[in-house]
Motif scaffolding. Structure first.
Motif, PDB file in Angstrom:
ATOM      1  N   LEU A 168      19.003  -1.321 -15.972  1.00  0.00           N
ATOM      2  CA  LEU A 168      17.821  -0.933 -15.200  1.00  0.00           C
ATOM      3  C   LEU A 168      18.128  -0.877 -13.710  1.00  0.00           C
ATOM      4  CD1 LEU A 168      15.004  -2.980 -16.982  1.00  0.00           C
ATOM      5  CD2 LEU A 168      15.475  -0.544 -17.187  1.00  0.00           C
ATOM      6  N   ARG A 169      18.933  -1.817 -13.247  1.00  0.00           N
ATOM      7  CA  ARG A 169      19.306  -1.818 -11.832  1.00  0.00           C
ATOM      8  C   ARG A 169      20.180  -0.608 -11.508  1.00  0.00           C
ATOM      9  NH1 ARG A 169      21.973  -7.220 -10.068  1.00  0.00           N
ATOM     10  NH2 ARG A 169      19.817  -7.920 -10.354  1.00  0.00           N
ATOM     11  N   ALA A 170      21.090  -0.265 -12.419  1.00  0.00           N
ATOM     12  CA  ALA A 170      21.951   0.898 -12.193  1.00  0.00           C
ATOM     13  C   ALA A 170      21.142   2.191 -12.167  1.00  0.00           C
ATOM     14  CB  ALA A 170      23.026   0.974 -13.275  1.00  0.00           C
ATOM     15  N   GLN A 171      20.086   2.247 -12.983  1.00  0.00           N
ATOM     16  CA  GLN A 171      19.227   3.427 -13.026  1.00  0.00           C
ATOM     17  C   GLN A 171      18.103   3.372 -12.000  1.00  0.00           C
ATOM     18  OE1 GLN A 171      17.861   3.825 -17.082  1.00  0.00           O
ATOM     19  NE2 GLN A 171      19.897   4.326 -17.870  1.00  0.00           N
ATOM     20  N   LYS A 172      18.059   2.293 -11.215  1.00  0.00           N
ATOM     21  CA  LYS A 172      17.062   2.107 -10.161  1.00  0.00           C
ATOM     22  C   LYS A 172      15.632   2.206 -10.696  1.00  0.00           C
ATOM     23  CE  LYS A 172      20.173   3.777  -6.538  1.00  0.00           C
ATOM     24  NZ  LYS A 172      20.397   4.742  -5.432  1.00  0.00           N
ATOM     25  N   VAL A 173      15.410   1.496 -11.814  1.00  0.00           N
ATOM     26  CA  VAL A 173      14.077   1.453 -12.416  1.00  0.00           C
ATOM     27  C   VAL A 173      13.290   0.313 -11.780  1.00  0.00           C
ATOM     28  CG1 VAL A 173      12.779   1.102 -14.546  1.00  0.00           C
ATOM     29  CG2 VAL A 173      14.916   2.402 -14.588  1.00  0.00           C
ATOM     30  N   ASP A 174      12.100   0.608 -11.289  1.00  0.00           N
ATOM     31  CA  ASP A 174      11.226  -0.420 -10.724  1.00  0.00           C
ATOM     32  C   ASP A 174      10.496  -1.145 -11.848  1.00  0.00           C
ATOM     33  OD1 ASP A 174      11.916   0.175  -8.127  1.00  0.00           O
ATOM     34  OD2 ASP A 174      10.342   1.691  -7.918  1.00  0.00           O
ATOM     35  N   LEU A 175      10.518  -2.471 -11.777  1.00  0.00           N
ATOM     36  CA  LEU A 175       9.891  -3.287 -12.811  1.00  0.00           C
ATOM     37  C   LEU A 175       8.485  -3.689 -12.408  1.00  0.00           C
ATOM     38  CD1 LEU A 175      12.784  -5.720 -13.784  1.00  0.00           C
ATOM     39  CD2 LEU A 175      12.123  -3.601 -14.908  1.00  0.00           C
ATOM     40  N   PRO A 176       7.528  -3.659 -13.359  1.00  0.00           N
ATOM     41  CA  PRO A 176       6.218  -4.247 -13.081  1.00  0.00           C
ATOM     42  C   PRO A 176       6.353  -5.737 -12.784  1.00  0.00           C
ATOM     43  CG  PRO A 176       6.163  -2.909 -15.082  1.00  0.00           C
ATOM     44  CD  PRO A 176       7.609  -3.053 -14.690  1.00  0.00           C
ATOM     45  N   ASN A 177       5.377  -6.288 -12.092  1.00  0.00           N
ATOM     46  CA  ASN A 177       5.445  -7.684 -11.665  1.00  0.00           C
ATOM     47  C   ASN A 177       5.692  -8.627 -12.834  1.00  0.00           C
ATOM     48  OD1 ASN A 177       4.739  -9.993  -9.665  1.00  0.00           O
ATOM     49  ND2 ASN A 177       3.360 -10.335 -11.379  1.00  0.00           N
ATOM     50  N   ASN A 178       4.895  -8.518 -13.899  1.00  0.00           N
ATOM     51  CA  ASN A 178       5.018  -9.456 -15.013  1.00  0.00           C
ATOM     52  C   ASN A 178       6.335  -9.310 -15.759  1.00  0.00           C
ATOM     53  OD1 ASN A 178       2.535 -10.600 -14.463  1.00  0.00           O
ATOM     54  ND2 ASN A 178       1.423  -9.294 -15.884  1.00  0.00           N
ATOM     55  N   THR A 179       6.835  -8.085 -15.865  1.00  0.00           N
ATOM     56  CA  THR A 179       8.138  -7.890 -16.494  1.00  0.00           C
ATOM     57  C   THR A 179       9.219  -8.612 -15.711  1.00  0.00           C
ATOM     58  OG1 THR A 179       7.463  -5.723 -17.357  1.00  0.00           O
ATOM     59  CG2 THR A 179       9.823  -6.168 -17.253  1.00  0.00           C
ATOM     60  N   PHE A 180       9.168  -8.484 -14.388  1.00  0.00           N
ATOM     61  CA  PHE A 180      10.142  -9.166 -13.533  1.00  0.00           C
ATOM     62  C   PHE A 180      10.025 -10.687 -13.679  1.00  0.00           C
ATOM     63  CE2 PHE A 180      11.118 -11.266  -9.503  1.00  0.00           C
ATOM     64  CZ  PHE A 180      12.424 -10.839  -9.282  1.00  0.00           C
TER      65      PHE A 180
END
Length: 248
Positions: A168-180
């Protein structure tokens, strides 16, 4: 006061400290479950809610039976077999809020997790079959297999979270708060489980109850700290308003 008396006093102090910290940890586990229910997160995170409920249940059972009792030790060991299934489901559920974005990625990572669990299970069965002829060691055998499966499930689930996070970091995907929040919480939690597994094996050869007591206190304080952090960071999911994204 003689050295023996000081040592006994230290053991009593460690035992009392552990007892009250376990009560505090149980209360926080209850608050976390209530927080999940209050925010209605169970609608999205079913397996995470189940894990919170099981944590509270086994905490209460441990306090009821007595932390150092043989009955509680048996409950703890047999519960590890249950968590072999719960941990992978929890790791899967962490990313449920963005399942529509990473469905294929999550399935690929879960395939690796399951493969690792199968190998660990085969290893545990081989150990069991090797010692099955000695009926006097059945209790020790069950404990050994439980710890092996516990370590395997924790390690595989932690690897799953790290793998998905890295992609996800490599694809620069933003995570919702609760997922993070859930991702960080269970990464720290699974890491503690892995360390706890190996420390349990190491301290089985150590006769110093004071050293074991200190390590237990450290683990309990660590779990309390990450639970408090999780409690304050969780937010209600608004169906019509996107969650605040955070970098993976």
């Amino acid at each position: 006061m003689s050295q023996a008396d000081r040592f006994k006093w230290l053991e009593r102090m460690l035992e009392q400290s552990t007892h009250w910290l376990e009560i505090a940890g149980t209360a926080l586990d209850g608050l976390l479950l209530l927080r999940v229910i209050q925010l209605r997160l169970y609608r999205v995170y079913a397996f995470l809610t189940l894990a919170c409920g099981l944590a509270l249940f086994f905490d209460v059972v441990g306090l009821w039976l007595g932390t150092n009792s043989d009955e509680n030790l048996r409950v703890f060991l047999y519960s590890r077999f249950l968590y072999v299934f719960i941990y992978p489901l929890v790791a899967w559920d962490v990313f449920e809020q963005i399942a529509h974005q990473i469905g294929k990625l999550r399935r690929m990572a879960m395939g690796r997790l399951i493969s690792g669990l199968v190998l660990i299970s085969i290893f545990g069965l081989l150990i069991g079959s090797a010692d099955s002829g000695d009926s006097s060691n059945n209790g020790t055998l069950v404990g050994t297999i439980a710890v092996i499966l516990w370590a395997g499930a924790s390690t595989a689930s932690l690897a799953f979270l790290f793998t998905v996070q890295r992609i996800l970091r490599a694809q620069k995907v933003d995570l919702p708060n609760n997922t993070f929040v859930w991702m960080r919480y269970f990464e720290l939690s699974f890491l503690a489980e892995v360390v706890n597994c190996f420390s349990s094996l190491a301290f089985s050869f150590v006769k110093s109850t004071a050293a074991v007591g200190v390590v237990n206190i450290v683990f309990i304080c660590y779990e309390i700290a990450i639970t408090v952090w999780c409690l304050f960071r969780l937010r209600m999911i608004q169906s019509d308003v996107p969650s605040a994204p955070l970098q993976a």
